[in-house]
Scaffold this motif. Sequence first.
Motif, PDB file in Angstrom:
ATOM      1  N   VAL A   1       0.829  -1.207   0.000  1.00 45.53           N
ATOM      2  CA  VAL A   1       0.000   0.000   0.000  1.00 45.53           C
ATOM      3  C   VAL A   1       0.863   1.256   0.000  1.00 45.53           C
ATOM      4  O   VAL A   1       0.462   2.301  -0.526  1.00 45.53           O
ATOM      5  N   THR A   2       2.089   1.163   0.535  1.00 44.24           N
ATOM      6  CA  THR A   2       2.962   2.336   0.570  1.00 44.24           C
ATOM      7  C   THR A   2       3.396   2.777  -0.824  1.00 44.24           C
ATOM      8  O   THR A   2       3.828   3.917  -1.011  1.00 44.24           O
ATOM      9  N   ALA A   3       3.282   1.885  -1.811  1.00 41.88           N
ATOM     10  CA  ALA A   3       3.604   2.279  -3.191  1.00 41.88           C
ATOM     11  C   ALA A   3       2.649   3.340  -3.691  1.00 41.88           C
ATOM     12  O   ALA A   3       2.991   4.127  -4.584  1.00 41.88           O
ATOM     13  N   TYR A   4       1.451   3.391  -3.114  1.00 33.83           N
ATOM     14  CA  TYR A   4       0.400   4.282  -3.587  1.00 33.83           C
ATOM     15  C   TYR A   4       0.226   5.519  -2.711  1.00 33.83           C
ATOM     16  O   TYR A   4      -0.072   6.595  -3.207  1.00 33.83           O
ATOM     17  N   ARG A   5       0.408   5.365  -1.412  1.00 32.93           N
ATOM     18  CA  ARG A   5       0.200   6.519  -0.522  1.00 32.93           C
ATOM     19  C   ARG A   5       1.484   7.038   0.094  1.00 32.93           C
ATOM     20  O   ARG A   5       1.503   8.079   0.738  1.00 32.93           O
ATOM     21  N   GLY A   6       2.591   6.299  -0.084  1.00 29.88           N
ATOM     22  CA  GLY A   6       3.868   6.719   0.478  1.00 29.88           C
ATOM     23  C   GLY A   6       3.967   6.464   1.967  1.00 29.88           C
ATOM     24  O   GLY A   6       3.011   6.063   2.627  1.00 29.88           O
ATOM     25  N   SER A   7       5.160   6.704   2.500  1.00 30.92           N
ATOM     26  CA  SER A   7       5.405   6.566   3.937  1.00 30.92           C
ATOM     27  C   SER A   7       6.587   7.459   4.290  1.00 30.92           C
ATOM     28  O   SER A   7       7.692   7.270   3.773  1.00 30.92           O
TER      29      SER A   7
ATOM     30  N   THR B   1      10.910   1.213  -3.474  1.00 31.57           N
ATOM     31  CA  THR B   1      11.030  -0.123  -4.082  1.00 31.57           C
ATOM     32  C   THR B   1       9.659  -0.678  -4.419  1.00 31.57           C
ATOM     33  O   THR B   1       9.467  -1.310  -5.462  1.00 31.57           O
ATOM     34  N   LYS B   2       8.688  -0.435  -3.548  1.00 30.47           N
ATOM     35  CA  LYS B   2       7.352  -0.984  -3.772  1.00 30.47           C
ATOM     36  C   LYS B   2       6.662  -0.302  -4.948  1.00 30.47           C
ATOM     37  O   LYS B   2       5.901  -0.928  -5.694  1.00 30.47           O
ATOM     38  N   GLY B   3       6.927   1.006  -5.130  1.00 36.21           N
ATOM     39  CA  GLY B   3       6.414   1.683  -6.311  1.00 36.21           C
ATOM     40  C   GLY B   3       7.050   1.134  -7.572  1.00 36.21           C
ATOM     41  O   GLY B   3       6.381   0.948  -8.599  1.00 36.21           O
ATOM     42  N   ALA B   4       8.345   0.861  -7.495  1.00 34.44           N
ATOM     43  CA  ALA B   4       9.040   0.294  -8.646  1.00 34.44           C
ATOM     44  C   ALA B   4       8.495  -1.091  -8.986  1.00 34.44           C
ATOM     45  O   ALA B   4       8.428  -1.461 -10.167  1.00 34.44           O
ATOM     46  N   ILE B   5       8.094  -1.834  -7.976  1.00 26.60           N
ATOM     47  CA  ILE B   5       7.546  -3.176  -8.215  1.00 26.60           C
ATOM     48  C   ILE B   5       6.235  -3.098  -8.992  1.00 26.60           C
ATOM     49  O   ILE B   5       5.947  -3.948  -9.840  1.00 26.60           O
TER      50      ILE B   5
ATOM     51  N   VAL C   1       0.358  -8.226  -5.651  1.00 26.33           N
ATOM     52  CA  VAL C   1      -0.521  -8.029  -4.491  1.00 26.33           C
ATOM     53  C   VAL C   1       0.080  -6.908  -3.662  1.00 26.33           C
ATOM     54  O   VAL C   1       1.298  -6.895  -3.424  1.00 26.33           O
ATOM     55  N   ALA C   2      -0.760  -5.964  -3.245  1.00 31.45           N
ATOM     56  CA  ALA C   2      -0.293  -4.813  -2.460  1.00 31.45           C
ATOM     57  C   ALA C   2      -0.939  -4.849  -1.075  1.00 31.45           C
ATOM     58  O   ALA C   2      -1.934  -4.163  -0.833  1.00 31.45           O
ATOM     59  N   PRO C   3      -0.387  -5.622  -0.148  1.00 29.13           N
ATOM     60  CA  PRO C   3      -0.992  -5.702   1.185  1.00 29.13           C
ATOM     61  C   PRO C   3      -0.908  -4.378   1.933  1.00 29.13           C
ATOM     62  O   PRO C   3      -0.001  -3.570   1.719  1.00 29.13           O
ATOM     63  N   GLY C   4      -1.878  -4.170   2.816  1.00 31.08           N
ATOM     64  CA  GLY C   4      -1.814  -3.078   3.776  1.00 31.08           C
ATOM     65  C   GLY C   4      -1.077  -3.566   5.010  1.00 31.08           C
ATOM     66  O   GLY C   4      -0.149  -4.379   4.916  1.00 31.08           O
TER      67      GLY C   4
END
Length: 291
Positions: free
Chosen positions: A183-189, A198-202, A223-226
Amino acid sequence: MPQMQQNEKPVRPEQKQNQQPGIESAMVPAPESQPRASSAVPKLKNKVALITGGDSGIGRAVALAFAKEGAKLAICYLSEESDANDTLEELNSMDCDAIKLSGDIGDEKVCRELVKKVIATYGRIDILVNNAAEQHPQENFEDISAEQLERTFRTNLFSMFFLTQAALPHLEKGAAIINTTSVTAYRGSSSLVDYSATKGAIVSFTRSLAHALVKRGIRVNAVAPGPIWTPLIPSTFDADKVATFGSDVPLGRAGEPNEVAPSYVFLASHADSSYITGQVLHPNGGEIING
Protein backbone atom coordinates in the motif's frame (compact mmCIF):
# COMPACT_ATOMS: atom_id res chain seq x y z
CA MET A 1 -20.19 -3.84 -43.43
CA PRO A 2 -18.51 -1.90 -40.59
CA GLN A 3 -14.98 -0.72 -41.20
CA MET A 4 -12.30 -1.98 -38.82
CA GLN A 5 -9.85 0.53 -37.43
CA GLN A 6 -6.19 0.20 -38.34
CA ASN A 7 -4.44 -2.45 -36.15
CA GLU A 8 -7.84 -3.80 -35.06
CA LYS A 9 -8.05 -7.56 -35.48
CA PRO A 10 -11.31 -9.49 -35.88
CA VAL A 11 -11.76 -11.88 -32.96
CA ARG A 12 -15.43 -12.80 -33.51
CA PRO A 13 -17.67 -13.32 -36.56
CA GLU A 14 -19.46 -10.11 -37.51
CA GLN A 15 -22.92 -10.03 -35.95
CA LYS A 16 -25.51 -7.53 -34.69
CA GLN A 17 -28.61 -7.79 -32.52
CA ASN A 18 -31.23 -5.06 -32.69
CA GLN A 19 -32.61 -5.20 -29.15
CA GLN A 20 -30.99 -4.85 -25.74
CA PRO A 21 -29.97 -6.58 -23.54
CA GLY A 22 -29.63 -9.09 -26.37
CA ILE A 23 -30.09 -12.85 -26.70
CA GLU A 24 -27.19 -15.01 -25.58
CA SER A 25 -28.35 -18.08 -27.52
CA ALA A 26 -27.99 -16.09 -30.76
CA MET A 27 -24.34 -15.24 -30.14
CA VAL A 28 -21.59 -16.94 -32.18
CA PRO A 29 -19.64 -18.29 -30.47
CA ALA A 30 -21.66 -18.55 -27.28
CA PRO A 31 -20.09 -16.92 -24.19
CA GLU A 32 -18.33 -19.38 -21.88
CA SER A 33 -20.35 -19.37 -18.66
CA GLN A 34 -19.58 -22.68 -16.99
CA PRO A 35 -17.01 -22.61 -14.15
CA ARG A 36 -13.53 -22.96 -15.57
CA ALA A 37 -12.48 -25.46 -12.91
CA SER A 38 -14.27 -27.97 -10.75
CA SER A 39 -14.36 -27.12 -7.06
CA ALA A 40 -13.54 -30.78 -6.44
CA VAL A 41 -10.17 -30.45 -8.19
CA PRO A 42 -7.36 -28.55 -6.43
CA LYS A 43 -6.66 -25.32 -8.30
CA LEU A 44 -2.88 -25.79 -8.35
CA LYS A 45 -2.63 -29.57 -8.54
CA ASN A 46 0.95 -30.64 -9.35
CA LYS A 47 2.04 -27.05 -10.07
CA VAL A 48 5.53 -26.17 -8.82
CA ALA A 49 5.79 -22.88 -6.95
CA LEU A 50 8.90 -21.01 -5.82
CA ILE A 51 8.12 -18.57 -2.99
CA THR A 52 10.65 -16.14 -1.55
CA GLY A 53 10.19 -15.23 2.10
CA GLY A 54 8.25 -18.48 2.37
CA ASP A 55 9.37 -19.27 5.89
CA SER A 56 7.02 -16.85 7.69
CA GLY A 57 4.39 -14.15 7.42
CA ILE A 58 2.65 -13.72 4.08
CA GLY A 59 5.04 -16.14 2.38
CA ARG A 60 4.22 -18.92 4.83
CA ALA A 61 0.48 -18.32 4.46
CA VAL A 62 0.82 -18.40 0.67
CA ALA A 63 2.80 -21.63 0.85
CA LEU A 64 0.15 -23.28 3.02
CA ALA A 65 -2.65 -22.02 0.77
CA PHE A 66 -0.85 -23.29 -2.33
CA ALA A 67 -0.26 -26.65 -0.63
CA LYS A 68 -3.97 -26.93 0.11
CA GLU A 69 -4.58 -26.47 -3.61
CA GLY A 70 -2.19 -29.28 -4.54
CA ALA A 71 1.03 -27.41 -5.41
CA LYS A 72 4.58 -28.61 -4.89
CA LEU A 73 6.68 -26.00 -3.13
CA ALA A 74 10.12 -24.52 -2.76
CA ILE A 75 10.23 -21.98 0.07
CA CYS A 76 13.19 -19.61 0.11
CA TYR A 77 14.42 -17.70 3.15
CA LEU A 78 17.43 -15.75 4.34
CA SER A 79 18.54 -17.28 7.65
CA GLU A 80 15.43 -17.89 9.78
CA GLU A 81 16.05 -21.62 10.10
CA SER A 82 13.54 -22.30 12.86
CA ASP A 83 10.70 -20.61 10.99
CA ALA A 84 11.61 -22.43 7.79
CA ASN A 85 11.64 -25.76 9.62
CA ASP A 86 8.25 -25.05 11.17
CA THR A 87 6.77 -24.16 7.79
CA LEU A 88 8.26 -27.23 6.13
CA GLU A 89 6.92 -29.45 8.93
CA GLU A 90 3.46 -27.98 8.48
CA LEU A 91 3.62 -28.48 4.72
CA ASN A 92 4.69 -32.08 5.19
CA SER A 93 1.77 -32.65 7.54
CA MET A 94 -0.47 -31.66 4.61
CA ASP A 95 1.22 -34.31 2.43
CA CYS A 96 2.78 -31.52 0.39
CA ASP A 97 5.97 -32.20 -1.55
CA ALA A 98 8.12 -29.29 -0.37
CA ILE A 99 11.74 -28.21 0.03
CA LYS A 100 13.39 -25.27 1.78
CA LEU A 101 16.24 -23.22 0.33
CA SER A 102 18.26 -20.51 2.06
CA GLY A 103 20.20 -17.62 0.60
CA ASP A 104 20.42 -13.88 0.09
CA ILE A 105 18.24 -13.15 -2.94
CA GLY A 106 19.88 -9.75 -3.33
CA ASP A 107 22.77 -11.71 -4.85
CA GLU A 108 22.26 -12.65 -8.51
CA LYS A 109 24.35 -15.83 -8.17
CA VAL A 110 22.22 -17.00 -5.26
CA CYS A 111 19.05 -16.50 -7.31
CA ARG A 112 20.45 -18.60 -10.13
CA GLU A 113 21.40 -21.34 -7.67
CA LEU A 114 17.95 -21.33 -6.07
CA VAL A 115 16.31 -21.84 -9.46
CA LYS A 116 18.79 -24.59 -10.35
CA LYS A 117 17.92 -26.45 -7.14
CA VAL A 118 14.19 -26.20 -7.82
CA ILE A 119 14.67 -27.51 -11.36
CA ALA A 120 16.92 -30.30 -10.08
CA THR A 121 14.21 -31.34 -7.62
CA TYR A 122 11.02 -30.87 -9.64
CA GLY A 123 12.13 -30.35 -13.24
CA ARG A 124 9.97 -27.26 -13.71
CA ILE A 125 8.59 -24.04 -12.26
CA ASP A 126 5.00 -23.00 -12.87
CA ILE A 127 4.55 -20.19 -10.33
CA LEU A 128 7.11 -17.66 -9.12
CA VAL A 129 6.14 -15.61 -6.06
CA ASN A 130 8.56 -12.71 -5.50
CA ASN A 131 7.59 -11.89 -1.93
CA ALA A 132 10.61 -11.35 0.34
CA ALA A 133 11.39 -7.81 1.48
CA GLU A 134 13.04 -5.73 4.18
CA GLN A 135 12.42 -2.25 5.59
CA HIS A 136 14.39 0.11 7.83
CA PRO A 137 12.51 3.16 9.16
CA GLN A 138 14.30 6.50 9.25
CA GLU A 139 12.47 9.51 10.66
CA ASN A 140 14.89 11.82 8.84
CA PHE A 141 15.30 11.29 5.11
CA GLU A 142 18.95 12.40 5.37
CA ASP A 143 19.68 9.40 7.58
CA ILE A 144 19.08 6.88 4.78
CA SER A 145 22.62 5.77 4.04
CA ALA A 146 23.89 4.59 0.69
CA GLU A 147 24.36 1.16 2.25
CA GLN A 148 20.75 1.00 3.46
CA LEU A 149 19.44 2.27 0.13
CA GLU A 150 21.32 -0.35 -1.85
CA ARG A 151 20.45 -3.13 0.57
CA THR A 152 16.72 -2.35 0.45
CA PHE A 153 16.68 -2.15 -3.33
CA ARG A 154 18.73 -5.33 -3.70
CA THR A 155 16.40 -7.39 -1.50
CA ASN A 156 13.09 -5.87 -2.56
CA LEU A 157 13.59 -5.11 -6.25
CA PHE A 158 16.83 -6.45 -7.72
CA SER A 159 15.91 -9.93 -6.50
CA MET A 160 12.76 -9.85 -8.63
CA PHE A 161 14.83 -9.15 -11.75
CA PHE A 162 17.40 -11.82 -10.82
CA LEU A 163 14.89 -14.56 -9.97
CA THR A 164 12.61 -13.85 -12.91
CA GLN A 165 15.54 -13.89 -15.33
CA ALA A 166 16.77 -17.18 -13.86
CA ALA A 167 13.33 -18.78 -13.84
CA LEU A 168 12.13 -17.53 -17.23
CA PRO A 169 13.76 -20.27 -19.35
CA HIS A 170 11.74 -22.78 -17.31
CA LEU A 171 8.39 -20.98 -17.37
CA GLU A 172 5.99 -22.26 -20.00
CA LYS A 173 2.70 -20.98 -21.36
CA GLY A 174 0.20 -20.75 -18.51
CA ALA A 175 2.83 -19.91 -15.89
CA ALA A 176 2.26 -17.12 -13.40
CA ILE A 177 4.53 -14.57 -11.71
CA ILE A 178 3.19 -12.81 -8.62
CA ASN A 179 5.06 -9.91 -7.00
CA THR A 180 4.44 -8.49 -3.54
CA THR A 181 4.26 -4.72 -3.53
CA SER A 182 2.62 -2.62 -0.77
CA VAL A 183 0.00 0.00 0.00
CA THR A 184 2.96 2.34 0.57
CA ALA A 185 3.60 2.28 -3.19
CA TYR A 186 0.40 4.28 -3.59
CA ARG A 187 0.20 6.52 -0.52
CA GLY A 188 3.87 6.72 0.48
CA SER A 189 5.41 6.57 3.94
CA SER A 190 7.43 9.40 5.48
CA SER A 191 9.61 7.05 7.53
CA LEU A 192 9.98 4.34 4.86
CA VAL A 193 10.98 6.36 1.82
CA ASP A 194 13.42 3.83 0.37
CA TYR A 195 11.11 0.88 1.08
CA SER A 196 8.13 2.69 -0.49
CA ALA A 197 10.27 3.56 -3.51
CA THR A 198 11.03 -0.12 -4.08
CA LYS A 199 7.35 -0.98 -3.77
CA GLY A 200 6.41 1.68 -6.31
CA ALA A 201 9.04 0.29 -8.65
CA ILE A 202 7.55 -3.18 -8.21
CA VAL A 203 4.20 -1.90 -9.48
CA SER A 204 5.86 -0.56 -12.65
CA PHE A 205 7.96 -3.71 -12.93
CA THR A 206 4.80 -5.83 -12.76
CA ARG A 207 2.97 -3.82 -15.42
CA SER A 208 5.94 -3.69 -17.78
CA LEU A 209 6.89 -7.35 -17.36
CA ALA A 210 3.27 -8.35 -18.00
CA HIS A 211 3.47 -6.64 -21.40
CA ALA A 212 6.88 -8.17 -22.09
CA LEU A 213 5.71 -11.73 -21.40
CA VAL A 214 2.13 -11.66 -22.65
CA LYS A 215 2.99 -13.25 -26.01
CA ARG A 216 4.65 -16.12 -24.17
CA GLY A 217 1.41 -16.83 -22.32
CA ILE A 218 2.92 -15.94 -18.93
CA ARG A 219 0.78 -13.76 -16.68
CA VAL A 220 2.38 -11.25 -14.28
CA ASN A 221 0.44 -9.66 -11.42
CA ALA A 222 1.02 -8.28 -7.95
CA VAL A 223 -0.52 -8.03 -4.49
CA ALA A 224 -0.29 -4.81 -2.46
CA PRO A 225 -0.99 -5.70 1.19
CA GLY A 226 -1.81 -3.08 3.78
CA PRO A 227 -0.79 -3.54 7.43
CA ILE A 228 -0.37 -7.29 7.93
CA TRP A 229 0.74 -8.95 11.16
CA THR A 230 4.05 -10.58 10.21
CA PRO A 231 7.49 -10.93 11.86
CA LEU A 232 8.62 -7.89 9.87
CA ILE A 233 6.50 -5.67 12.13
CA PRO A 234 7.98 -6.35 15.60
CA SER A 235 11.44 -6.57 14.02
CA THR A 236 10.99 -3.13 12.45
CA PHE A 237 9.03 -0.88 14.82
CA ASP A 238 9.22 0.01 18.51
CA ALA A 239 6.83 -1.49 21.05
CA ASP A 240 4.44 1.47 21.09
CA LYS A 241 3.95 1.42 17.33
CA VAL A 242 3.56 -2.35 17.31
CA ALA A 243 0.78 -2.04 19.91
CA THR A 244 -1.33 0.12 17.56
CA PHE A 245 -0.17 -1.33 14.25
CA GLY A 246 -3.00 -1.38 11.70
CA SER A 247 -5.50 0.50 13.85
CA ASP A 248 -5.64 3.43 11.40
CA VAL A 249 -7.23 1.56 8.47
CA PRO A 250 -11.02 1.51 7.98
CA LEU A 251 -11.36 -2.02 9.36
CA GLY A 252 -9.52 -0.85 12.46
CA ARG A 253 -6.98 -3.65 12.75
CA ALA A 254 -4.00 -5.29 11.11
CA GLY A 255 -4.75 -8.11 8.71
CA GLU A 256 -3.58 -11.69 9.11
CA PRO A 257 -1.37 -13.41 6.53
CA ASN A 258 -4.12 -15.93 5.79
CA GLU A 259 -6.38 -13.03 4.79
CA VAL A 260 -3.89 -12.07 2.09
CA ALA A 261 -2.95 -15.54 0.81
CA PRO A 262 -6.20 -16.10 -1.17
CA SER A 263 -5.20 -13.21 -3.46
CA TYR A 264 -2.09 -15.16 -4.44
CA VAL A 265 -4.06 -18.37 -4.99
CA PHE A 266 -6.45 -16.49 -7.26
CA LEU A 267 -3.63 -14.96 -9.32
CA ALA A 268 -1.74 -18.27 -9.49
CA SER A 269 -4.77 -20.20 -10.75
CA HIS A 270 -5.04 -20.06 -14.52
CA ALA A 271 -8.63 -21.25 -14.25
CA ASP A 272 -9.58 -18.33 -12.01
CA SER A 273 -7.48 -15.46 -13.36
CA SER A 274 -6.64 -16.35 -16.96
CA TYR A 275 -7.87 -12.92 -18.14
CA ILE A 276 -5.85 -10.95 -15.61
CA THR A 277 -2.30 -9.71 -16.16
CA GLY A 278 -0.43 -6.54 -15.23
CA GLN A 279 -2.80 -5.92 -12.31
CA VAL A 280 -2.53 -5.39 -8.54
CA LEU A 281 -4.87 -6.72 -5.85
CA HIS A 282 -5.31 -4.69 -2.66
CA PRO A 283 -6.00 -6.60 0.58
CA ASN A 284 -5.41 -3.55 2.77
CA GLY A 285 -8.20 -3.25 5.33
CA GLY A 286 -10.32 -0.85 3.28
CA GLU A 287 -7.88 1.92 2.41
CA ILE A 288 -8.81 3.49 -0.94
CA ILE A 289 -5.67 4.07 -2.97
CA ASN A 290 -7.02 4.36 -6.53
CA GLY A 291 -4.33 2.14 -7.99
